[in-house]
Design a protein around this motif. Structure first.
Motif, short mmCIF file in Angstrom:
data_model
loop_
_atom_site.label_atom_id
_atom_site.label_comp_id
_atom_site.label_asym_id
_atom_site.label_seq_id
_atom_site.Cartn_x
_atom_site.Cartn_y
_atom_site.Cartn_z
N ALA A 8 3.63 16.44 30.93
CA ALA A 8 3.79 15.03 30.58
C ALA A 8 3.91 14.19 31.84
CB ALA A 8 5.03 14.86 29.71
N SER A 16 11.75 8.71 28.34
CA SER A 16 10.84 9.77 27.89
C SER A 16 9.48 9.63 28.55
CB SER A 16 10.69 9.72 26.37
OG SER A 16 11.93 9.96 25.75
N LYS A 17 8.75 10.71 28.59
CA LYS A 17 7.39 10.70 29.13
C LYS A 17 6.40 10.96 28.00
CE LYS A 17 8.71 12.01 33.80
NZ LYS A 17 8.63 10.69 34.37
N PRO A 19 3.36 13.25 26.53
CA PRO A 19 2.62 14.51 26.67
C PRO A 19 1.12 14.22 26.90
CG PRO A 19 4.09 14.61 24.78
CD PRO A 19 4.06 13.17 25.24
N ALA A 80 8.84 16.40 26.18
CA ALA A 80 8.70 15.20 27.01
C ALA A 80 9.72 14.12 26.69
CB ALA A 80 7.28 14.62 26.95
N ASN A 85 8.36 16.66 33.24
CA ASN A 85 6.93 16.71 33.52
C ASN A 85 6.32 18.02 33.06
OD1 ASN A 85 8.07 15.24 36.36
ND2 ASN A 85 6.50 14.15 35.19
#
Length: 179
Positions: A8, A16-17, A19, A80, A85
């Protein structure tokens, strides 16, 4: 066998990241297209203290097993969502010594720099979650369980399903500390 479960990135400083199908790790910088990319510290709270600090938090790794533990405790946390990451499977990240090298896929190599320090954003994300990610051992020492941080030593593309090869440094091993 240790493998990459998900990857991610996010180009803004959100908790949050997102995906993605693959990430590109850049030596000395971090994850291409991620807000934490750079030679110098990119985390806003740390930039405020000293923007010239080296960026020892280029890549955040978290284990699928940790997410499964959280799910078993009643927390709905998707890959994520905690800002990692690289979501790994089959490797005990928290037990790795400082300066362990992880080969992710065919090319990329990261060097472990320390433990992620969970912050108040985790509690705002899911009330009660911070207490699950920060504990104490039998001797009263704080145990951080929100994953590990690393720097990129060798560039490369990383995808779900890629193998992870663990290369521990020569002894004596130094345990991970907050970074």
């Amino acid at each position: 066998m240790a493998v990459v479960h998900r990857v991610a990135r996010d180009d803004t400083h959100r908790f949050s990241k997102t995906p993605v199908a693959e990430i590109r790790l850049l030596a000395g910088l971090g994850v291409e297209g991620d807000a934490h990319l750079g030679e110098r510290v990119q985390h806003r709270s740390r930039v405020a203290v000293d923007p010239e600090q080296p960026n020892l938090r280029q890549v955040h790794l978290l284990s699928l097993e940790r997410l499964e533990d959280l799910a078993a405790a009643g927390f709905d946390v998707a890959p994520a969502a905690l800002g990692e990451n690289v979501l790994t499977a089959g490797v005990d990240l928290l037990a790795l010594p400082l300066d362990t090298r992880l080969r992710l896929g065919d090319e990329a190599v990261v060097r472990v720099t320390g433990l992620r320090n969970p912050c108040a954003q985790i509690e705002r994300f899911r009330p009660g979650l911070l207490a699950r990610l920060v504990g104490r051992d039998d001797e009263g020492r704080v145990i951080l369980q929100a994953g590990i941080m690393a720097v990129v030593e060798t560039s490369g593309t990383v995808r779900p399903g890629d193998p992870i090869v663990v290369d521990r440094p020569a002894p004596p091993h130094r345990r991970l500390e907050r970074v």
